[in-house]
Design an enzyme around this catalytic site. Structure first.
Site, short mmCIF file in Angstrom:
data_model
loop_
_atom_site.label_atom_id
_atom_site.label_comp_id
_atom_site.label_asym_id
_atom_site.label_seq_id
_atom_site.Cartn_x
_atom_site.Cartn_y
_atom_site.Cartn_z
N THR A 121 -8.15 50.15 -28.22
CA THR A 121 -6.83 49.85 -28.81
C THR A 121 -5.95 51.10 -28.71
O THR A 121 -6.27 52.13 -29.31
CB THR A 121 -7.01 49.43 -30.28
OG1 THR A 121 -7.90 48.31 -30.30
CG2 THR A 121 -5.69 49.03 -30.90
N GLU A 151 -9.41 44.12 -26.48
CA GLU A 151 -10.61 43.43 -26.97
C GLU A 151 -10.32 42.84 -28.34
O GLU A 151 -9.67 43.47 -29.16
CB GLU A 151 -11.76 44.44 -27.04
CG GLU A 151 -13.07 43.85 -27.50
CD GLU A 151 -13.45 42.61 -26.73
OE1 GLU A 151 -13.65 42.71 -25.51
OE2 GLU A 151 -13.54 41.54 -27.34
N LEU A 250 -7.80 33.73 -44.93
CA LEU A 250 -7.06 33.46 -46.17
C LEU A 250 -7.94 33.77 -47.38
O LEU A 250 -7.59 33.40 -48.48
CB LEU A 250 -6.64 31.99 -46.22
CG LEU A 250 -5.65 31.50 -45.16
CD1 LEU A 250 -5.36 30.02 -45.37
CD2 LEU A 250 -4.35 32.29 -45.22
N LYS A 251 -9.08 34.46 -47.14
CA LYS A 251 -9.99 34.70 -48.27
C LYS A 251 -9.54 35.91 -49.07
O LYS A 251 -9.50 37.03 -48.54
CB LYS A 251 -11.41 34.93 -47.75
CG LYS A 251 -12.21 33.64 -47.64
CD LYS A 251 -13.67 33.94 -47.34
CE LYS A 251 -13.94 33.82 -45.89
NZ LYS A 251 -14.72 34.74 -45.22
N ALA A 252 -9.22 35.68 -50.34
CA ALA A 252 -8.88 36.81 -51.21
C ALA A 252 -10.15 37.59 -51.52
O ALA A 252 -11.25 37.04 -51.52
CB ALA A 252 -8.25 36.29 -52.49
N GLY A 253 -10.00 38.87 -51.74
CA GLY A 253 -11.17 39.70 -52.04
C GLY A 253 -10.72 41.07 -52.55
O GLY A 253 -9.61 41.21 -53.08
N CYS A 260 -10.69 49.03 -37.83
CA CYS A 260 -9.56 48.51 -37.04
C CYS A 260 -8.30 48.23 -37.85
O CYS A 260 -7.26 48.84 -37.59
CB CYS A 260 -10.00 47.24 -36.31
SG CYS A 260 -11.45 47.53 -35.30
C1 UGA Z 1 -10.90 42.99 -36.46
C2 UGA Z 1 -10.31 41.77 -35.75
O1 UGA Z 1 -10.64 40.58 -36.50
C3 UGA Z 1 -10.83 41.63 -34.32
O2 UGA Z 1 -10.19 40.54 -33.67
C4 UGA Z 1 -10.52 42.92 -33.57
O3 UGA Z 1 -11.03 42.89 -32.24
C5 UGA Z 1 -11.16 44.10 -34.31
O4 UGA Z 1 -10.63 44.16 -35.66
C6 UGA Z 1 -10.79 45.38 -33.56
O5 UGA Z 1 -9.60 45.67 -33.44
O6 UGA Z 1 -11.69 45.98 -32.98
P1 UGA Z 1 -13.24 43.56 -37.64
O7 UGA Z 1 -12.50 44.71 -38.23
O8 UGA Z 1 -14.54 43.81 -36.96
O9 UGA Z 1 -12.32 42.80 -36.55
O10 UGA Z 1 -13.56 42.52 -38.81
P2 UGA Z 1 -12.81 41.27 -39.47
O11 UGA Z 1 -13.73 40.12 -39.48
O12 UGA Z 1 -11.48 41.04 -38.89
O13 UGA Z 1 -12.66 41.76 -40.99
C7 UGA Z 1 -11.83 42.86 -41.34
C8 UGA Z 1 -11.77 42.98 -42.86
O14 UGA Z 1 -11.01 41.91 -43.41
C9 UGA Z 1 -13.13 42.95 -43.55
O15 UGA Z 1 -13.17 43.96 -44.55
C10 UGA Z 1 -13.17 41.56 -44.20
O16 UGA Z 1 -13.96 41.52 -45.36
C11 UGA Z 1 -11.70 41.35 -44.52
N1 UGA Z 1 -11.33 39.93 -44.64
C12 UGA Z 1 -11.40 39.10 -43.57
C13 UGA Z 1 -10.86 39.45 -45.85
O17 UGA Z 1 -10.77 40.20 -46.87
N2 UGA Z 1 -10.48 38.14 -45.95
C14 UGA Z 1 -10.55 37.28 -44.89
O18 UGA Z 1 -10.17 36.09 -45.05
C15 UGA Z 1 -11.02 37.79 -43.66
#
Ligand code: UGA
Length: 430
Positions: A121, A151, A250-253, A260
């Protein structure tokens, strides 16, 4: 086709293994010879489900091998994918030091046409800089093309994401280069979008920033929902049934973390500032995220009187389940705040480990739930590992002193836990 992957972090290794699985002949190159040694022995240097089996498989098929010698690797491969890290610098901008180093190495060692595809990135305009850096390092003007090919895989589901991408973005001005990249990915049968390099670079940042915006939007909304006694998870279900919104992210947390979202939003804000433009929504996305974990702690602290001298179990320290990555993990902010509040903290994670330097008599990590919960006053769930969802909470209660459960990911069954005698509190899930 012979493909060289420069940088063997989780993006590099996953990309390398996906190309090996597609039948291409792949070389992974890294300056870290210990990493190369470990990978050559069929072991990963990080945790990622499914990846190690594929690594062992393709070391056997001979579709993949690893090296730390750039000269031979660059000369033997026409197609080079850059998968090196672009961490944040002190100003929040993406640090291009590793991109610059590999550009110099490619320019110096190339002895014929090369196609260089950038997976890392990188800030908008970096592909242009890369062309300049490679040219500056060349002793002879060998031809090359640079392609932006961002990616989109996620940690924890890297392999599945990389084998089934929603789209393959190709940013290039060269039809020859576009054809080669399309040919490489063709067996995946995912849609291609061909555009300019700068647009491709922007698509990556815009996607991550938008996903993070969805999360911060829901997190901020959850604060209002708490006050007016509306269940945020149900709001998300109802919203997500609208095709225009969709049910994901859309999951709050307790906030988003990882290597990333926080880094990429800061880099995009930096780019905007450099060009005298404002992205005020993203400022707010960061601000909501930075305050979400302390909002959560402050909301529930009074239930215990205070956290001072209380024994608190933290379940899940990785920034999300199925990874051992602690970078920008909300659990770390929670731990820091609990330490300030003079709590005794007992940490558990199925995979991730706190650096030993952080451990003290007030902060300890245990390898079983029984030891972690021993005489605890409260449990704070920070990442939604399946192990916690499916734990025997009847048994867990017998380990504890008081029965408070603060669910930072809204994954536990509050009604069931209440029946078992717990005082259960999540995020706007009353
Ligand atoms: C993110 C992107 O989703 C990927 O598409 C991208 O390739 C990647 O960054 C990158 O740039 O390399 P990643 O950081 O591995 O992927 O993980 P995610 O699943 O996106 O989660 C990121 C954070 O958001 C986590 O802390 C997760 O708990 C949080 N999250 C996710 C929420 O709090 N609520 C949600 O509804 C979804």
């Amino acid at each position: 086709m012979n493909i060289l992957i420069m940088g063997t972090g989780y993006v590099g290794v996953t990309t390398a293994l996906v190309f090996a699985e597609l039948g291409w002949n792949v070389t992974g190159l890294d300056t870290d010879s210990r990493k190369i040694q470990t990978l050559s022995e069929g072991k990963l240097t990080f945790y990622e489900p499914g990846l190690e089996d594929l690594l062992i498989k393709h070391l056997k098929t001979g579709n993949i091998h690893f090296t730390s010698s750039p000269e031979k690797a660059i000369q033997e491969n026409h197609i080079i994918f850059l998968c090196v890290g672009t961490p944040s610098d002190a100003d929040g901008n993406a640090d291009l030091q590793f991109i610059h180093e590999v550009a110099k190495s490619i320019g110096k060692h190339m002895d014929g046409y090369k196609l260089i595809a950038v997976k890392s990135t990188v800030p908008i305009g970096t592909n242009g800089k890369l062309v300049r850096w490679i040219r500056e390092a060349q002793s002879l003007p060998h031809p090359f093309d640079v392609v932006s090919n961002p990616e989109f895989l996620r940690e924890g589901s890297a392999l599945q994401d990389a084998l089934n991408p929603d789209r393959i973005i190709i940013g290039s001005d060269s039809t020859h280069a576009v054809d080669i990249i399309k040919n490489l990915y063709n067996p995946l049968q995912s849609p291609f979008f061909v555009t300019t390099p700068k647009t491709a670079e922007m698509i990556k940042y815009a996607s991550n920033a938008f996903l993070a915006t969805k999360i911060s939007y829901m997190n901020e909304l959850s604060r209002l929902c708490e006050t007016i006694e509306v269940n945020i998870s149900d709001v998300a279900v109802g919203m997500g049934m609208d095709d225009r919104i969709g049910p994901k992210f859309l999951k709050a947390g307790i906030g988003f973390g990882g290597s990333c979202f926080p880094k990429d939003i800061k880099a995009l804000l930096h780019t905007a500032k450099d060009y005298g433009s404002e992205l005020s929504i993203l400022d707010k996305v960061i601000q909501v995220n930075q305050t979400q974990s302390s909002h959560f702690l402050n909301k529930w602290e009074h239930k215990l009187g205070s956290f001072s001298d209380k024994k608190v179990a933290i379940l899940g320290i990785s920034f999300k389940p199925n990874t051992d990555d602690l970078r920008e993990a909300p659990s770390i902010a929670i731990i820091q705040e609990l330490l300030q509040k003079q709590a005794f903290i007992r940490v558990h994670d199925p995979i991730a480990k706190l650096p030993t330097g952080l451990l003290s008599d007030r902060l300890q990590q245990f390898d079983t739930l029984e030891k972690t919960l021993h005489r605890c006053d409260a449990v704070i769930l920070c990442s939604e590992w399946e192990e916690y969802r499916s734990a025997d909470w009847t048994q867990m209660r017998t380990y504890m002193n008081q029965y408070f459960v603060f669910d930072g990911r809204n994954i536990l069954d509050g009604v069931q836990l209440t029946k078992l005698g717990y005082h259960y509190h999540g995020i706007a899930n009353q």
